[in-house]
Structure formats: C-alpha cells, structure tokens
Design an enzyme around this catalytic site. Structure first.
Site, PDB file in Angstrom:
ATOM      1  N   ASP A 294      -9.335  -2.243   4.726  1.00  9.81           N
ATOM      2  CA  ASP A 294      -9.465  -2.617   3.462  1.00  9.81           C
ATOM      3  C   ASP A 294      -9.342  -1.198   2.474  1.00  9.81           C
ATOM      4  O   ASP A 294      -8.738  -0.232   3.245  1.00  9.81           O
ATOM      5  CB  ASP A 294     -10.876  -3.106   3.273  1.00  9.81           C
ATOM      6  CG  ASP A 294     -10.943  -4.140   2.213  1.00  9.81           C
ATOM      7  OD1 ASP A 294     -10.272  -3.788   0.989  1.00  9.81           O
ATOM      8  OD2 ASP A 294     -11.469  -5.230   2.136  1.00  9.81           O
ATOM      9  N   HIS A 328      -5.698  -0.799   2.732  1.00 11.77           N
ATOM     10  CA  HIS A 328      -5.060  -1.604   1.455  1.00 11.77           C
ATOM     11  C   HIS A 328      -4.926  -0.512   0.396  1.00 11.77           C
ATOM     12  O   HIS A 328      -3.688  -0.684  -0.033  1.00 11.77           O
ATOM     13  CB  HIS A 328      -5.840  -2.748   0.834  1.00 11.77           C
ATOM     14  CG  HIS A 328      -5.999  -3.915   1.643  1.00 11.77           C
ATOM     15  ND1 HIS A 328      -5.097  -4.229   2.758  1.00 11.77           N
ATOM     16  CD2 HIS A 328      -7.179  -4.631   1.969  1.00 11.77           C
ATOM     17  CE1 HIS A 328      -5.574  -5.215   3.452  1.00 11.77           C
ATOM     18  NE2 HIS A 328      -6.826  -5.659   2.889  1.00 11.77           N
TER      19      HIS A 328
END
Length: 516
Positions: A294, A328
C-alpha cells in the site's frame, strides 16, 4: 564527507554519513568507536548499539585506514535497567507476556530503560507511559496475538459530562470510529524512545486480520504502533512487519521521529500503509526502508468531521534518506486530508517499483480547510515507478466518490466543500523505466492548482511498459508512455524538464493560465 549525530540514548547512537549519496554510501566504510573497530556500513543512516551510559565516545569513519570524518558525543545518563524476564515474561512465544511486560513498563522510573533480551514475547496490546525508554536486543521479537477477542477496544468519541466536548480515542481512515488498541499504544504520553535491533511482528494473514478486511468485526483493525495526542516520541532501529492495518500511525501528535526503521508488509496485504502521520506536526522520517503493498508514507489530517472540527493540519514534516519499494505510492498526501497538509519536504530518497512517486489524493467534499501548500520534492531517484507524479483532485474514495458532484470535470460553485492545492515543487529528480505517465496533474476547474514548479527533471520509459490508469478517477483509460498531462492549473514553471521515449507529445497542457 561529514559526520552528524542524529540521535542518541544511553545505549546507542544514530549517525548520518554524508558523502553526497542517497540512502546508500559510495563505498563501504568502517566505523571505529574510541579507536576500536565496531562495524562496517554502506548506509548513509547507520546505528551503533552496545554503548555504556554516561560515557564519552569518539566515532570515526574510515576507508583503507584513512580517517574520513569523526565526531564526539556523550551518551545519556541511565539509572536502572528493568529486564522484562525478571518480571515474569518468558519470551518463549507460548506464554502471554503482556501483563508482565506492562508491569515492567509501569514500574520503570525516569532515566531508565525497559529491556527485552533475546526471545519471542507474545502480547496483545502494551501501553506506554511518559518518560520511558524501551530497548529490544538483537533477536528479540514482540509477537502479536491475532485473536480480536483478546484486544481492548477504543471508542471513537466519548461525550463529556457537560455534553459540550468530546474525547476521541478510536479512529479509522480519517473518521472517529471504534478500533482495537494497537500492539504498541500510547495515549497522552511524552518523552518516549523505543529502539533497538528487534522485531515488532503483527502475525497478520488472510486467516485472521486480513480476512474479509472491509467488514468491521467488533471494531476496526489495530495498528502495529499507534500513538494518540503524544509528544516527543522516537522509534529507532526496529523492524515492523505484517501489520493488521496501517503500520505506524501517529495521530494528533507532535515532535515525532522515525530513524533507521524498517517496515515490511506483503504486496497483497490490505490497508497496510507503512507510516501515516495524521494531524501531526514536526515529524522527522529519516533513513527508513519501506517494502509493502500500500502507500509507503501517507500524510493525512482526517475526513470532513475531524478536519472541520479541529482544523489541525499535518505540517513541518521532513522525509529524507529513505527507500520506498513496492507500494501504491511512495509519498502520498490524502485522501483523508480535510485539515490540510503543509510545509513538507521530501529529499534525498529512492523510490523503486511503486505505482506512483508523489501521490496527492483529494476531491470535492474534503472542505475549505483541506489546503495543501509548500510541498517540495528534491533530489529523488525513481526506478520502475509507474507514474512518478500524480495530483488527483477527483479521487473516487468514500461511498459518494463516483457521484456526479465529485467526478464532474465541469465547473462547480466554490463553497465550504471545496479543497485547495497551492504550491508544489519538484526539483532535481531522475525517473527511469517509467511505465504509465511521466506526470498526471488534474485540478478542479473552479479551484485550480495554484502553482506547480518542475525543474531539472528527466523521465525515460521501460522497454516493455505496462498499461494502467495514471490516477484513480472516472473517465481515464489505461495507457502507457504518456508524457506530462496537466489540466486546470493557474501557473506552471517548467525548466530543464526532459521527457524521452514517450508516445505522442512530451507535454499536454490544458486550461493553464500561465506557463513559464
């Protein structure tokens, strides 16, 4: 070359070896302490352990017997050490050691340390107190329980007796909501240092915390490290891994430091951001390594309720000499940023294999206090980053994220729901093996991005680039090898920006009032 002492305790010191490199030094250097060889390093930010309290030290950086830099320091005073095994903790990975560890913490006087020798210490939540030092020895592991029935719950809001104020304990993705207490938790504490060579293990997997992760069961998932309304807190040296949710989450806290820490979560673990300062001020993030699935670092200041009520931005944040891999976004701002984010500098960092380098996520509805200003990126090396620069004012988060109001590219009246992006600067940045786009900037038509500065930037593309969307908003088709796309900006300054190998134009500039 020069040498700087970044922080110290009674037992360790963190050095910064400046030979004009980023994250890793030009060569492997030898470190001598009081004339004796201690270790070798190829890291700009390097820690030394096993020192004695209240002692003078000289540290030298040598290469081929030549002294390149040196400095002196004096370790802190220490009164006593409280070994957790003397309080009943077994460190065998079987017994629940939570109570025994908590007893050692509560019994620890000022100017002292709680010490974890080698072992695996099974715990649920341990709670910090003020004026505390905790050291984890090499091969000491804090191993978290995964049975949610064993964890305390923190209510989101507790109404005051006179019904005029409220006490916020729990939080989830920018809203005051019930949550399980963190594996390491601090509430209203100050002057805390947690350091060493150990591991904080969350033990999360698809069999426990990550199963059906979007459903709240009892309460929202705990953080691996959570502090709420704290001051003067430092994490140093430790490895944090397999977190149930966001890994390191300082919340409404000031004067926070992260030095030579590592964060590791699997690429497919849900909501396991590396470090999320939320409505925090005066934060140093130095020499930290992230590898996860993430956002590596996400700067936040709450959704609309917390932002409008407290108007407390995250500000005065420095991120440097860090390595971000496989996330991400390397450094993300938002999308929970209704209180604003300002005065952020990211420099001397490496981004590898992240989806995006800088990632700004905002949208209509975040509110008039959601102001981003003085965000500076400089001296960054990006390698295999899908899209190095993304500023997205149409991020499709929350239940209403795909509504016409949020996603419309047409002009909407400016009101109390309208966010603002002011000054963004990108300087001295190289991006190689990019895939999707060099940059994707899309502001609101009714409240344009005020100023984007791009100087001394080079972008090249991968030989076999992958296709994807450059930003998470409606109406964008997957693409690859797009140049710079910029829309709805008042002023852009572009100087020595080289895009090589793109498909189509190097720059597509739309609805920009002034380009220099």
């Amino acid at each position: 070359m020069n040498l700087k002492i970044l922080m110290k305790t009674a037992r360790n010191v963190v050095l910064e070896i400046n030979d004009n490199e980023v994250y890793e030094t030009k060569k492997t250097y030898e470190i001598f302490v009081n004339g004796e060889y201690r270790c070798s390093t190829n890291r700009v930010i390097t820690s030394i352990y096993g020192l004695w309290p209240d002692t003078d030290y000289q540290v030298q950086i040598r290469c081929d017997s030549v002294v390149l830099a040196e400095d002196v320091f004096h370790t802190d005073y220490e009164f006593v050490t409280l070994d957790v095994t003397k309080f009943g903790a077994k460190g065998d990975g079987i017994q629940d050691d939570t109570t025994y560890i908590q007893a050692a913490i509560m019994a620890c006087p000022r100017d002292s340390r709680v010490y974890f020798p080698k072992g695996t210490y099974k715990v649920t939540s341990i709670f910090l107190k003020s004026d505390l030092r905790i050291e984890f020895a090499k091969d000491a592991m804090l191993s978290a329980d995964t049975d949610r029935d064993h964890f305390p719950t923190f209510p989101g809001l507790i109404e005051s007796f006179d019904e005029e104020e409220e006490y916020n304990l729990g939080t989830w993705e920018g809203n005051p909501l019930i949550m399980y207490s963190g594996i390491i938790t601090g509430v209203n504490v100050e002057n805390v240092i947690i350091y060493g060579q150990g591991i904080i293990e969350g033990n999360s997997s698809k069999d426990n915390w990550w199963f059906n992760e979007k459903v709240m069961r009892g309460a929202f998932r705990p953080r691996l490290f959570f502090i709420n309304h704290c001051k003067n807190v430092i994490l140093q040296g430790l490895l944090f891994r397999n977190s149930p949710a966001w890994t390191l989450h300082p919340y409404f806290s000031d004067n926070i430091g992260f030095y030579d820490v590592a964060v590791e979560n699997p690429h497919n673990s849900p909501n396991t951001d590396g470090l999320d300062p939320e409505s925090c001020q005066n934060v140093d993030i130095v020499g930290v390594r992230f590898t996860l699935g993430d956002d590596c670092i996400a700067l936040k200041s709450g959704k609309i309720y917390m932002g409008r009520k407290h108007k407390r931005p995250s500000k005065n944040i420095t991120i440097r000499q860090c390595l971000m891999e496989n996330g991400h976004g390397a450094v993300t701002i938002g999308s929970e940023m209704a209180g604003g984010v300002n005065n952020v500098i990211v420099k001397d960092c490496i981004f590898r294999h992240t989806d995006r380098g800088l990632r700004i996520k905002t949208r209509r509805g975040r509110g008039k206090d959601a102001i981003l200003d003085e965000i500076v990126f400089e001296n960054i090396h990006m390698d295999n980053v899908m899209t190095p620069f993304v500023v997205n004012a149409f991020y499709f988060c929350d239940p209403d994220g795909r509504t016409e109001y949020v996603q419309s590219k047409e002009y909407h009246p400016v009101d109390e729901r309208t966010p603002l992006i002011k000054h963004l600067a990108f300087r001295n940045i190289t991006c190689k093996d990019c895939h999707v786009a060099a940059a994707y900037f899309y502001g609101l038509p009714e409240k344009k991005i005020e100023f984007i500065e791009m100087k001394n930037i080079s972008v090249t593309y991968a030989k076999n680039p992958r296709k994807d969307v450059p930003a998470m908003m409606n109406g964008i088709e997957p693409c690859s090898k797009l140049g710079i796309y910029a829309n709805n900006i008042e002023k852009m300054s572009i100087e020595n920006v080289v895009i090589a190998g793109q498909d189509g134009e190097a720059m597509t500039l739309l609805n920009i009032d002034y380009v220099k």
